[in-house]
Design a protein around this motif. Sequence first.
Motif, short mmCIF file in Angstrom:
data_model
loop_
_atom_site.label_atom_id
_atom_site.label_comp_id
_atom_site.label_asym_id
_atom_site.label_seq_id
_atom_site.Cartn_x
_atom_site.Cartn_y
_atom_site.Cartn_z
N GLU A 98 0.79 -1.22 0.00
CA GLU A 98 0.00 0.00 0.00
C GLU A 98 0.83 1.27 0.00
OE1 GLU A 98 -2.51 -0.32 3.38
OE2 GLU A 98 -3.74 -1.90 2.51
N GLU A 99 2.12 1.18 0.32
CA GLU A 99 2.94 2.38 0.38
C GLU A 99 2.96 3.05 -0.98
OE1 GLU A 99 6.88 1.63 1.74
OE2 GLU A 99 6.22 1.08 3.76
N PRO A 100 2.56 4.32 -1.02
CA PRO A 100 2.58 5.02 -2.30
C PRO A 100 4.02 5.35 -2.69
CG PRO A 100 1.88 6.51 -0.57
CD PRO A 100 2.03 5.14 0.05
N LYS A 101 4.26 5.27 -3.95
CA LYS A 101 5.59 5.62 -4.44
C LYS A 101 5.72 7.13 -4.39
CE LYS A 101 5.88 1.63 -7.44
NZ LYS A 101 5.95 1.14 -8.79
N PRO A 102 6.89 7.61 -3.99
CA PRO A 102 7.05 9.06 -3.91
C PRO A 102 6.89 9.69 -5.29
CG PRO A 102 9.14 7.94 -3.53
CD PRO A 102 8.09 6.89 -3.62
N GLU A 103 6.06 10.70 -5.31
CA GLU A 103 5.80 11.36 -6.57
C GLU A 103 6.84 12.45 -6.79
OE1 GLU A 103 1.84 12.85 -6.74
OE2 GLU A 103 0.97 10.98 -6.03
N ALA A 104 7.12 12.72 -8.05
CA ALA A 104 8.03 13.81 -8.37
C ALA A 104 7.35 15.12 -7.99
CB ALA A 104 8.36 13.80 -9.86
N PRO A 105 8.12 16.06 -7.46
CA PRO A 105 7.50 17.32 -7.08
C PRO A 105 6.90 18.00 -8.32
CG PRO A 105 9.89 17.47 -6.92
CD PRO A 105 9.55 16.05 -7.23
N PRO A 106 5.78 18.66 -8.14
CA PRO A 106 5.15 19.30 -9.29
C PRO A 106 6.03 20.42 -9.84
CG PRO A 106 4.08 19.97 -7.25
CD PRO A 106 5.07 18.91 -6.90
N GLU A 107 5.94 20.59 -11.13
CA GLU A 107 6.74 21.65 -11.74
C GLU A 107 6.20 23.00 -11.30
OE1 GLU A 107 7.75 21.45 -15.78
OE2 GLU A 107 7.86 19.27 -15.80
N PRO A 108 7.11 23.94 -11.07
CA PRO A 108 6.66 25.25 -10.60
C PRO A 108 5.85 25.97 -11.68
CG PRO A 108 9.03 25.27 -11.03
CD PRO A 108 8.55 23.86 -11.19
N SER A 109 4.93 26.81 -11.21
CA SER A 109 4.13 27.58 -12.15
C SER A 109 5.01 28.65 -12.81
CB SER A 109 2.95 28.24 -11.42
OG SER A 109 3.46 29.20 -10.50
N LYS A 110 4.48 29.33 -13.82
CA LYS A 110 5.25 30.35 -14.52
C LYS A 110 5.65 31.47 -13.57
CE LYS A 110 3.21 29.56 -19.05
NZ LYS A 110 2.42 30.14 -20.14
N GLU A 111 4.74 31.81 -12.65
CA GLU A 111 5.05 32.88 -11.69
C GLU A 111 6.18 32.47 -10.76
OE1 GLU A 111 1.85 31.68 -12.04
OE2 GLU A 111 0.96 33.33 -13.17
N GLU A 112 6.12 31.22 -10.26
CA GLU A 112 7.17 30.74 -9.37
C GLU A 112 8.51 30.69 -10.08
OE1 GLU A 112 5.47 27.00 -8.21
OE2 GLU A 112 4.58 27.84 -6.38
N ALA A 113 8.51 30.23 -11.34
CA ALA A 113 9.76 30.17 -12.11
C ALA A 113 10.34 31.57 -12.30
CB ALA A 113 9.51 29.50 -13.46
N LEU A 114 9.48 32.55 -12.61
CA LEU A 114 9.93 33.93 -12.80
C LEU A 114 10.49 34.49 -11.50
CD1 LEU A 114 10.18 36.37 -14.68
CD2 LEU A 114 7.85 37.00 -14.03
N LEU A 115 9.80 34.24 -10.38
CA LEU A 115 10.29 34.72 -9.08
C LEU A 115 11.62 34.07 -8.72
CD1 LEU A 115 6.95 34.82 -7.06
CD2 LEU A 115 8.35 36.78 -7.77
N ALA A 116 11.78 32.78 -9.02
CA ALA A 116 13.04 32.10 -8.74
C ALA A 116 14.16 32.71 -9.58
CB ALA A 116 12.91 30.61 -9.02
N GLU A 117 13.87 33.04 -10.83
CA GLU A 117 14.87 33.66 -11.70
C GLU A 117 15.28 35.02 -11.17
OE1 GLU A 117 15.03 35.11 -16.31
OE2 GLU A 117 13.85 33.32 -15.85
N ILE A 118 14.32 35.83 -10.72
CA ILE A 118 14.62 37.14 -10.15
C ILE A 118 15.45 36.97 -8.88
CG2 ILE A 118 13.57 39.16 -9.02
CD1 ILE A 118 11.19 38.80 -10.97
N ARG A 119 15.10 36.01 -8.05
CA ARG A 119 15.87 35.74 -6.83
C ARG A 119 17.32 35.41 -7.16
NH1 ARG A 119 14.34 30.39 -4.70
NH2 ARG A 119 15.84 29.84 -6.28
#
Length: 130
Positions: A98-119
Motif C-alpha cells: 500500500e505504500e505510495p511511491k514518492p511522486e516527483a514534485p510538481p513543476e513550478p508555475s510560470k510565476e514561481e519560475a519567474l520569481l526564482a529567476e529574479i531571486r
Amino acid sequence: MWKEFKAFALKGNVLDLAIGVIIGGAFGKIVTSLVNDMLMPLFGILMGGIDFKDLIFQYGETKLLYGAFLQTVIDFFIISFSIFLFVKGLNRFKRKEEEPKPEAPPEPSKEEALLAEIRDLLKQQRQTGA
C-alpha cells in the motif's frame, strides 16, 4: 428474500470468513497434534518421564484432569502465537503493497519560475557587489 441472501452469501467478506474458519479448523488440528504428539511428550521427558495426560487429582470418585487442561492451555498459546505471527507478516506485506511511491514534485508555475529567476539574479548582483 432468497436474492438478498444469495447476494450476502456471495460477498467477498462472507466467503473470506468461511475460508478462514475452514483453514483455522484444519490449522487447529495440526497444532493440537503438534502439542499432543510432539511437545508434551518432550516436556514429559525433560521433566523426568511424566505423561501430562496422566496428571490427575482424584478426590473420592471425582477426577480433576489437570494434565489435559495444561495441554489445552499450551495448545491455545501456540495457536494464538502462530496466528499473531501470521497476521503480523500479512500486515507487513500489505503495508509494503500500500505504500505510495514518492511522486516527483510538481513543476513550478510560470510565476514561481519567474520569481526564482529574479531571486537568482539578485543573489548574483549581491555576490558581485554591483
